[in-house]
Design a protein around this motif. Structure first.
Motif, PDB file in Angstrom:
ATOM      1  N   GLY A  58       0.619  11.152   5.142  1.00 51.02           N
ATOM      2  CA  GLY A  58       1.405  11.045   6.099  1.00 51.02           C
ATOM      3  C   GLY A  58       0.980  10.764   7.655  1.00 51.02           C
ATOM      4  N   GLN A  59       1.717  10.596   8.645  1.00 55.97           N
ATOM      5  CA  GLN A  59       1.143  10.625   9.999  1.00 55.97           C
ATOM      6  C   GLN A  59       1.462  11.958  10.446  1.00 55.97           C
ATOM      7  OE1 GLN A  59       4.098   9.328   8.858  1.00 55.97           O
ATOM      8  NE2 GLN A  59       5.515  10.294  10.523  1.00 55.97           N
ATOM      9  N   VAL A  66       7.847   8.348   0.216  1.00 51.85           N
ATOM     10  CA  VAL A  66       6.988   7.858  -0.311  1.00 51.85           C
ATOM     11  C   VAL A  66       7.271   6.513  -0.767  1.00 51.85           C
ATOM     12  CG1 VAL A  66       5.031   7.949  -2.233  1.00 51.85           C
ATOM     13  CG2 VAL A  66       5.665  10.156  -1.155  1.00 51.85           C
ATOM     14  N   SER A  67       6.433   5.525  -0.241  1.00 53.26           N
ATOM     15  CA  SER A  67       6.538   4.244  -0.896  1.00 53.26           C
ATOM     16  C   SER A  67       5.450   3.529  -1.598  1.00 53.26           C
ATOM     17  CB  SER A  67       7.279   3.369   0.004  1.00 53.26           C
ATOM     18  OG  SER A  67       6.424   3.055   1.265  1.00 53.26           O
ATOM     19  N   GLY A  68       5.381   2.468  -2.361  1.00 53.23           N
ATOM     20  CA  GLY A  68       3.997   1.875  -2.607  1.00 53.23           C
ATOM     21  C   GLY A  68       3.253   2.390  -3.746  1.00 53.23           C
ATOM     22  N   TYR A  79      -3.491  10.475  -0.433  1.00 55.07           N
ATOM     23  CA  TYR A  79      -2.711   9.873   0.640  1.00 55.07           C
ATOM     24  C   TYR A  79      -2.070  10.871   1.706  1.00 55.07           C
ATOM     25  CZ  TYR A  79      -2.886   6.302  -3.140  1.00 55.07           C
ATOM     26  OH  TYR A  79      -3.423   5.662  -4.081  1.00 55.07           O
ATOM     27  N   CYS A 139       9.789  13.737   3.414  1.00 53.02           N
ATOM     28  CA  CYS A 139       8.749  12.860   3.381  1.00 53.02           C
ATOM     29  C   CYS A 139       9.094  11.819   2.537  1.00 53.02           C
ATOM     30  CB  CYS A 139       7.236  13.549   3.088  1.00 53.02           C
ATOM     31  SG  CYS A 139       5.780  12.494   2.423  1.00 53.02           S
ATOM     32  N   GLN A 152       0.709  -1.210   0.147  1.00 58.80           N
ATOM     33  CA  GLN A 152      -0.020  -0.090  -0.137  1.00 58.80           C
ATOM     34  C   GLN A 152       0.844   1.398  -0.144  1.00 58.80           C
ATOM     35  OE1 GLN A 152       0.100  -1.695   2.740  1.00 58.80           O
ATOM     36  NE2 GLN A 152      -0.139  -0.475   4.683  1.00 58.80           N
ATOM     37  N   GLN A 209       2.491   4.524   1.303  1.00 54.71           N
ATOM     38  CA  GLN A 209       2.812   5.011   2.590  1.00 54.71           C
ATOM     39  C   GLN A 209       3.746   6.273   2.273  1.00 54.71           C
ATOM     40  OE1 GLN A 209       4.976   1.571   4.710  1.00 54.71           O
ATOM     41  NE2 GLN A 209       3.321   1.500   6.144  1.00 54.71           N
ATOM     42  N   LEU A 210       3.603   7.144   3.284  1.00 57.81           N
ATOM     43  CA  LEU A 210       4.159   8.590   3.364  1.00 57.81           C
ATOM     44  C   LEU A 210       4.519   8.581   4.706  1.00 57.81           C
ATOM     45  CD1 LEU A 210       2.147   8.937   0.884  1.00 57.81           C
ATOM     46  CD2 LEU A 210       1.960  11.482   1.640  1.00 57.81           C
ATOM     47  N   VAL A 211       5.631   8.624   4.772  1.00 59.62           N
ATOM     48  CA  VAL A 211       6.593   8.951   6.081  1.00 59.62           C
ATOM     49  C   VAL A 211       7.258  10.057   6.208  1.00 59.62           C
ATOM     50  CG1 VAL A 211       7.846   7.806   7.869  1.00 59.62           C
ATOM     51  CG2 VAL A 211       6.831   6.602   6.304  1.00 59.62           C
TER      52      VAL A 211
END
Length: 123
Positions: free
Chosen positions: A114-115, A24-26, A112, A22, A1, A3-5
């Protein structure tokens, strides 16, 4: 899925600077327009800046022009913030838009999120 971190937040003295990241993966990063928002306690999430898929176009909220710089590379987007003020204290969120209409300034148009990363400006 997808993901933004986010990373890079922290406690900074007034006048200091930070660079938020930030990753980004997926999802194919080059297909996403990216944005940064922030939210202070008791306030709505506020648009800060956005950058186009290819990185050639940027757009800032009027109140953010001059001290905020958005950029991107292969898999990350960045937000450089200079001359920090106490009122910049907030949780900063990055967001990604698949449709990549540019500029996108509203929360609801991003797909999408991030947290968030906390930025506190205080002496």
């Amino acid at each position: 899925q997808v993901q933004l971190v986010e990373s890079g937040g922290g406690l900074v003295e007034p006048g200091g600077s930070l660079r938020l990241s930030c990753e980004v993966s997926g999802y194919s990063f080059s297909m996403l327009a990216m944005g940064w928002f922030r939210q202070a306690p008791g306030k709505e999430r506020e648009f800060v800046a956005t950058i186009s898929r290819n990185g050639r176009s940027t757009y800032y909220a009027d109140s953010m022009k001059g001290r905020f710089t958005i950029s991107r590379d292969n898999s990350k987007t960045y937000l450089q913030v200079m001359s920090l003020k106490p009122e910049d204290s907030a949780v900063y969120y990055c967001a990604a838009d698949r449709d990549a209409l540019f500029p996108v300034r509203t929360v609801g148009n991003y797909d999408y999120w991030g947290q968030g990363t906390q930025v506190t400006v205080s002496s």
